[in-house]
Scaffold this motif. Structure first.
Motif, PDB file in Angstrom:
ATOM      1  N   ASP A 175       1.027  -1.325   0.434  1.00 31.23           N
ATOM      2  CA  ASP A 175      -0.020   0.289  -0.211  1.00 31.23           C
ATOM      3  C   ASP A 175       0.944   1.030  -0.257  1.00 31.23           C
ATOM      4  OD1 ASP A 175       0.474   0.658   2.462  1.00 31.23           O
ATOM      5  OD2 ASP A 175      -0.853  -0.772   3.132  1.00 31.23           O
ATOM      6  N   LEU A 176       0.185   2.546   0.105  1.00 33.55           N
ATOM      7  CA  LEU A 176       0.882   3.691   0.268  1.00 33.55           C
ATOM      8  C   LEU A 176       2.192   3.920   1.133  1.00 33.55           C
ATOM      9  CD1 LEU A 176      -1.453   5.977  -1.822  1.00 33.55           C
ATOM     10  CD2 LEU A 176       0.735   4.621  -3.188  1.00 33.55           C
ATOM     11  N   LYS A 177       1.457   3.048   2.302  1.00 31.32           N
ATOM     12  CA  LYS A 177       2.545   3.166   3.629  1.00 31.32           C
ATOM     13  C   LYS A 177       3.962   2.569   3.737  1.00 31.32           C
ATOM     14  CE  LYS A 177      -1.549   4.571   5.959  1.00 31.32           C
ATOM     15  NZ  LYS A 177      -2.442   4.233   7.276  1.00 31.32           N
ATOM     16  N   LYS A 178       3.829   1.741   2.438  1.00 32.11           N
ATOM     17  CA  LYS A 178       4.797   0.527   2.657  1.00 32.11           C
ATOM     18  C   LYS A 178       5.677   0.789   2.063  1.00 32.11           C
ATOM     19  CE  LYS A 178       2.712  -3.667   4.782  1.00 32.11           C
ATOM     20  NZ  LYS A 178       1.878  -2.588   5.513  1.00 32.11           N
ATOM     21  N   SER A 179       6.834   0.758   2.507  1.00 35.32           N
ATOM     22  CA  SER A 179       7.853   0.787   0.956  1.00 35.32           C
ATOM     23  C   SER A 179       8.236  -0.983   0.525  1.00 35.32           C
ATOM     24  CB  SER A 179       9.278   1.431   1.388  1.00 35.32           C
ATOM     25  OG  SER A 179       9.826   0.916   3.129  1.00 35.32           O
ATOM     26  N   PHE A 180       9.473  -0.957  -0.163  1.00 33.18           N
ATOM     27  CA  PHE A 180       9.794  -1.851  -0.844  1.00 33.18           C
ATOM     28  C   PHE A 180      10.936  -1.399  -1.999  1.00 33.18           C
ATOM     29  CE2 PHE A 180       7.988   0.515  -5.012  1.00 33.18           C
ATOM     30  CZ  PHE A 180       8.203  -0.553  -6.335  1.00 33.18           C
ATOM     31  N   ALA A 181      11.498  -2.634  -1.591  1.00 28.21           N
ATOM     32  CA  ALA A 181      13.058  -3.120  -2.495  1.00 28.21           C
ATOM     33  C   ALA A 181      13.071  -4.037  -3.418  1.00 28.21           C
ATOM     34  CB  ALA A 181      14.088  -2.575  -1.555  1.00 28.21           C
ATOM     35  N   VAL A 182      13.825  -4.164  -4.802  1.00 27.11           N
ATOM     36  CA  VAL A 182      13.797  -5.288  -5.739  1.00 27.11           C
ATOM     37  C   VAL A 182      15.201  -6.239  -5.805  1.00 27.11           C
ATOM     38  CG1 VAL A 182      12.635  -6.368  -8.085  1.00 27.11           C
ATOM     39  CG2 VAL A 182      11.611  -4.074  -6.760  1.00 27.11           C
ATOM     40  N   ASP A 183      15.518  -6.486  -5.494  1.00 24.76           N
ATOM     41  CA  ASP A 183      16.692  -7.674  -5.928  1.00 24.76           C
ATOM     42  C   ASP A 183      16.820  -8.847  -7.419  1.00 24.76           C
ATOM     43  OD1 ASP A 183      17.147  -6.624  -3.705  1.00 24.76           O
ATOM     44  OD2 ASP A 183      17.581  -8.109  -2.321  1.00 24.76           O
ATOM     45  N   SER A 184      17.300  -8.203  -7.981  1.00 19.44           N
ATOM     46  CA  SER A 184      17.746  -9.439  -9.081  1.00 19.44           C
ATOM     47  C   SER A 184      19.001  -9.663  -9.312  1.00 19.44           C
ATOM     48  CB  SER A 184      17.611  -8.700 -10.073  1.00 19.44           C
ATOM     49  OG  SER A 184      15.602  -8.194 -10.556  1.00 19.44           O
ATOM     50  N   VAL A 185      18.710 -11.002 -10.165  1.00 20.02           N
ATOM     51  CA  VAL A 185      19.260 -11.951 -10.307  1.00 20.02           C
ATOM     52  C   VAL A 185      19.301 -13.547 -11.752  1.00 20.02           C
ATOM     53  CG1 VAL A 185      20.424 -14.652  -9.476  1.00 20.02           C
ATOM     54  CG2 VAL A 185      19.707 -13.348  -7.605  1.00 20.02           C
ATOM     55  N   VAL A 186      19.998 -12.690 -12.422  1.00 28.16           N
ATOM     56  CA  VAL A 186      19.808 -13.094 -14.306  1.00 28.16           C
ATOM     57  C   VAL A 186      21.089 -14.290 -14.385  1.00 28.16           C
ATOM     58  CG1 VAL A 186      18.483 -11.181 -14.427  1.00 28.16           C
ATOM     59  CG2 VAL A 186      21.176 -11.104 -14.606  1.00 28.16           C
ATOM     60  N   PHE A 187      20.707 -14.595 -15.489  1.00 26.53           N
ATOM     61  CA  PHE A 187      21.810 -15.299 -16.064  1.00 26.53           C
ATOM     62  C   PHE A 187      21.173 -15.970 -17.600  1.00 26.53           C
ATOM     63  CE2 PHE A 187      21.458 -17.360 -11.550  1.00 26.53           C
ATOM     64  CZ  PHE A 187      23.105 -17.581 -11.234  1.00 26.53           C
ATOM     65  N   SER A 188      21.023 -14.660 -18.398  1.00 25.56           N
ATOM     66  CA  SER A 188      20.615 -14.492 -19.464  1.00 25.56           C
ATOM     67  C   SER A 188      21.587 -13.802 -20.303  1.00 25.56           C
ATOM     68  CB  SER A 188      19.210 -13.805 -19.279  1.00 25.56           C
ATOM     69  OG  SER A 188      18.583 -13.724 -20.464  1.00 25.56           O
ATOM     70  N   GLU A 189      21.767 -14.028 -21.584  1.00 20.63           N
ATOM     71  CA  GLU A 189      22.152 -13.080 -22.845  1.00 20.63           C
ATOM     72  C   GLU A 189      21.097 -12.235 -23.110  1.00 20.63           C
ATOM     73  OE1 GLU A 189      24.972 -13.605 -23.862  1.00 20.63           O
ATOM     74  OE2 GLU A 189      25.041 -15.054 -22.605  1.00 20.63           O
ATOM     75  N   GLU A 190      20.050 -12.205 -22.916  1.00 20.62           N
ATOM     76  CA  GLU A 190      19.201 -10.916 -23.070  1.00 20.62           C
ATOM     77  C   GLU A 190      19.082  -9.966 -21.826  1.00 20.62           C
ATOM     78  OE1 GLU A 190      16.949  -8.310 -24.654  1.00 20.62           O
ATOM     79  OE2 GLU A 190      17.467  -9.856 -25.810  1.00 20.62           O
ATOM     80  N   PHE A 191      19.555 -10.200 -20.813  1.00 16.71           N
ATOM     81  CA  PHE A 191      19.009  -9.429 -19.519  1.00 16.71           C
ATOM     82  C   PHE A 191      20.784  -9.422 -19.310  1.00 16.71           C
ATOM     83  CE2 PHE A 191      14.964 -10.763 -20.013  1.00 16.71           C
ATOM     84  CZ  PHE A 191      14.264  -9.847 -20.007  1.00 16.71           C
ATOM     85  N   ARG A 192      21.815  -8.569 -19.386  1.00 20.54           N
ATOM     86  CA  ARG A 192      23.032  -8.577 -18.414  1.00 20.54           C
ATOM     87  C   ARG A 192      22.820  -8.242 -17.385  1.00 20.54           C
ATOM     88  NH1 ARG A 192      26.242  -9.515 -23.660  1.00 20.54           N
ATOM     89  NH2 ARG A 192      24.953 -10.534 -24.198  1.00 20.54           N
ATOM     90  N   HIS A 193      22.263  -6.786 -16.646  1.00 24.42           N
ATOM     91  CA  HIS A 193      22.723  -6.376 -15.873  1.00 24.42           C
ATOM     92  C   HIS A 193      21.550  -6.813 -14.615  1.00 24.42           C
ATOM     93  CE1 HIS A 193      24.059  -3.747 -12.851  1.00 24.42           C
ATOM     94  NE2 HIS A 193      24.937  -3.806 -13.569  1.00 24.42           N
ATOM     95  N   SER A 194      21.864  -7.361 -14.069  1.00 22.65           N
ATOM     96  CA  SER A 194      20.963  -8.042 -13.248  1.00 22.65           C
ATOM     97  C   SER A 194      19.553  -6.706 -12.729  1.00 22.65           C
ATOM     98  CB  SER A 194      20.773  -8.702 -11.530  1.00 22.65           C
ATOM     99  OG  SER A 194      22.382  -7.551 -11.125  1.00 22.65           O
ATOM    100  N   LYS A 195      20.713  -5.212 -12.426  1.00 22.54           N
ATOM    101  CA  LYS A 195      20.580  -4.137 -11.342  1.00 22.54           C
ATOM    102  C   LYS A 195      19.189  -3.406 -13.092  1.00 22.54           C
ATOM    103  CE  LYS A 195      23.464  -3.107  -8.634  1.00 22.54           C
ATOM    104  NZ  LYS A 195      24.607  -4.042  -8.483  1.00 22.54           N
ATOM    105  N   PHE A 196      19.412  -3.885 -14.083  1.00 21.08           N
ATOM    106  CA  PHE A 196      18.264  -3.266 -14.501  1.00 21.08           C
ATOM    107  C   PHE A 196      17.484  -3.897 -14.601  1.00 21.08           C
ATOM    108  CE2 PHE A 196      17.269  -3.649 -19.443  1.00 21.08           C
ATOM    109  CZ  PHE A 196      16.095  -2.198 -19.228  1.00 21.08           C
ATOM    110  N   VAL A 197      16.835  -4.947 -13.799  1.00 24.52           N
ATOM    111  CA  VAL A 197      15.785  -5.845 -14.168  1.00 24.52           C
ATOM    112  C   VAL A 197      15.439  -5.273 -13.080  1.00 24.52           C
ATOM    113  CG1 VAL A 197      14.915  -8.484 -13.629  1.00 24.52           C
ATOM    114  CG2 VAL A 197      16.726  -7.994 -15.547  1.00 24.52           C
ATOM    115  N   SER A 198      15.635  -5.537 -11.679  1.00 25.65           N
ATOM    116  CA  SER A 198      15.587  -4.750 -10.406  1.00 25.65           C
ATOM    117  C   SER A 198      14.717  -2.896 -11.273  1.00 25.65           C
ATOM    118  CB  SER A 198      16.081  -4.558  -9.485  1.00 25.65           C
ATOM    119  OG  SER A 198      16.612  -5.310  -8.959  1.00 25.65           O
ATOM    120  N   TYR A 199      15.180  -2.869 -11.542  1.00 25.20           N
ATOM    121  CA  TYR A 199      14.651  -1.186 -12.456  1.00 25.20           C
ATOM    122  C   TYR A 199      13.508  -1.211 -12.285  1.00 25.20           C
ATOM    123  CZ  TYR A 199      14.875   3.085 -14.757  1.00 25.20           C
ATOM    124  OH  TYR A 199      14.032   4.891 -15.374  1.00 25.20           O
TER     125      TYR A 199
END
Length: 509
Positions: free
Chosen positions: A89-113
């Motif tokens: 909800d709007l009162k809660k904060s969140f964060a995203v961590d990503s792990v990637v093993f892919s030729e298409e997605f080269r950077h985990s932080k971009f996926v998180s974004y």
């Protein structure tokens, strides 16, 4: 009975079979081993117990959607289809961590974004407002895993990595990870049935983890909190029963001995032992391994000598020759387990290992070797009914071939944890499949906006001191005593752990 759901426990490469065994003993269903993870099913109580009781899990996540994606836009679209009002909800904060093993997605932080972008845009479209992002201490943590085009988005039920038990007050250079230490001990099969010795104990991680295993104490008893405690459906009474249940703990009638040649390491180890309330079970003394004497009672030795990588000695190869000579002459009729990295170091030990198990220590592909020290000939040893390898040990050795097939995994280890520590400005956008220039301009403006948001929130988090989160359920005050942050009770460091936190947990902080 509450309906079961899918869960995943993450761990280090090489510890998957140990974690699977722990989960089976805990009562989990449909346990299946993967790479650096074990999947299983269970209800809410199982999820709480897995976080609280597992010695070899790094974190426990709850998948909420599986999908396939060929591009960043596919990830965005699929994530946006989820009704995020169920989790945020709007009162809660969140964060995203990503792990990637892919030729298409080269950077985990971009996926998180991209995941973050989809969630924020959904809230903006529905409410005109957006939830906050907290890099250091979010209310809700999300985990995205991508293997080629297969994506799994999960809720992180653990929060801070489960290796952060909460008892470690001080550490030496290059300390052994608590999860790895526990996995090493469980691999030996030791359950507290003999004395335990670490002659190069450093800050005492192996000693404390051994005592927890011997007494069957849940490692989560020292932690400050878990991510699931901030979920909307958190059952405080259920978790309180789990936390306060010590019915599975057992007596330990032997002793754990730690030694180190460095007085500072001995002092730090003793501080950590006191923080864990295990001074009755563990003794730490200043001593040189070359002066080690044959123990009077049956014992097992588990140790992690310097590798010459993050930490070394003036004569590294000489140190390993000394280890071999000491074991050969002063540890007869006992088993010694040594974790190290360099083959030339192992060669200097000069003893034939009965088992070699591959393990990762950080990004280093190490081996955990067992040396059975016996007098006389090998034929006489076997003739007395002794065996060099159990069936489980043979299976563990077979993992070496799997390691060789996945050597590329080493290059990506550093990207898989603590993604929030990176700055969004370090992103390297791999590929955009945007239909026209207008969409590219909109994407660029959105990128610029969220870089500013990300930077501002990081500064705000740091100003509030939120990076202090997760120091453990008990903090030391200036006098060296300890305060239960949940119950507000003061404990002296020398008291037994069974006094700690067993009553008065509060959820109103």
């Amino acid at each position: 009975m509450e309906q079961e759901f899918e869960l995943i426990a993450k761990t280090f490469m090489g510890l998957e079979p140990v974690l699977a065994k722990e989960l089976t003993q805990l009562g989990a269903n449909n346990v299946q081993i993967g790479r650096r993870m074990v999947s299983f099913t269970g209800d809410k109580e199982m999820m709480y117990r897995a976080n609280f009781s597992l010695h070899t899990a790094i974190r426990v996540i709850k998948p909420i959607k599986h999908f396939k994606a060929q591009s960043a836009d596919d990830v965005y679209d699929e994530v946006k289809k989820i009704d995020w009002s169920q989790y945020l909800d709007l009162k809660k904060s969140f964060a995203v961590d990503s792990v990637v093993f892919s030729e298409e997605f080269r950077h985990s932080k971009f996926v998180s974004y991209k995941v973050k972008d989809a969630i924020v845009d959904q809230f903006r479209e529905k409410t005109g407002q957006r939830p906050n992002i907290s890099v250091a201490n979010p209310d809700i943590r999300l985990n995205m895993h991508i293997a080629e085009d297969r994506c799994t988005l999960s809720l992180d039920s653990s929060g801070e990595s489960l290796h952060r038990r909460g008892y470690r007050q001080e550490s030496v250079e290059a300390p052994l990870n608590e999860v790895l230490a526990a996995g090493m001990i469980l691999m030996t099969g030791w359950q507290g049935d003999t004395d335990f010795i670490d002659p190069m104990c450093g800050s005492g991680t192996l000693l404390v983890e051994a005592a927890l295993i011997a007494r069957n104490i849940a490692p989560g008893v020292f932690r400050k909190g878990y991510a699931f405690e901030k979920w909307p459906d958190f059952d405080a009474d259920l978790f309180d029963r789990i936390y306060n249940d010590d019915s599975q703990e057992r007596e330990f009638t032997h002793h754990i001995y730690g030694y180190d040649i460095d007085m500072k390491a001995v002092q730090k180890a003793n501080l950590n032992v006191r923080a864990a309330g295990l001074t009755k079970d563990i003794s730490v003394e200043l001593a040189d391994f070359k002066d080690f004497k044959q123990p009077n009672d049956k014992a097992i030795m588990v140790t992690n000598p310097p590798y010459g990588e993050r930490i070394s000695t003036p004569d590294l190869l000489g140190t390993y020759r000394m280890i071999g000579e000491t074991l050969k002459h002063n540890f007869k009729n006992n088993d010694a387990w040594v974790l190290s990295y360099r083959e030339e170091c192992f060669d200097q030990i000069g003893l034939k290992p009965s088992i070699k198990i591959p393990l990762y220590n950080g990004s280093l592909e190490c081996e955990f070797r067992k040396y059975q020290i016996f007098e006389g000939k090998l034929s006489d040893f076997r003739g007395a009914g002794n065996i060099l390898k159990t069936d489980e040990e043979k299976k563990a050795m077979a993992e070496k071939h799997r390691f060789k097939e996945n050597r590329e995994f080493k290059k990506r280890l550093d990207e898989t944890e603590d993604n929030e520590e990176g700055d969004i400005r370090t992103f390297k956008f791999h590929k955009f499949e945007l239909g026209n220039r207008g969409s590219r301009d909109r994407e660029r403006r959105r990128d610029d906006r969220d870089r500013r948001d990300f930077d501002r929130r990081r500064r705000d988090d740091n100003d509030r001191g939120e990076r202090g989160y997760g120091r453990g359920r008990r903090d030391f005050d200036d006098r060296g005593s300890r305060t239960d942050r949940r119950g507000g009770r003061d404990f002296k460091g020398s008291r037994d752990r069974k006094d700690y936190g067993k009553k008065g947990r509060r959820y109103d902080e």
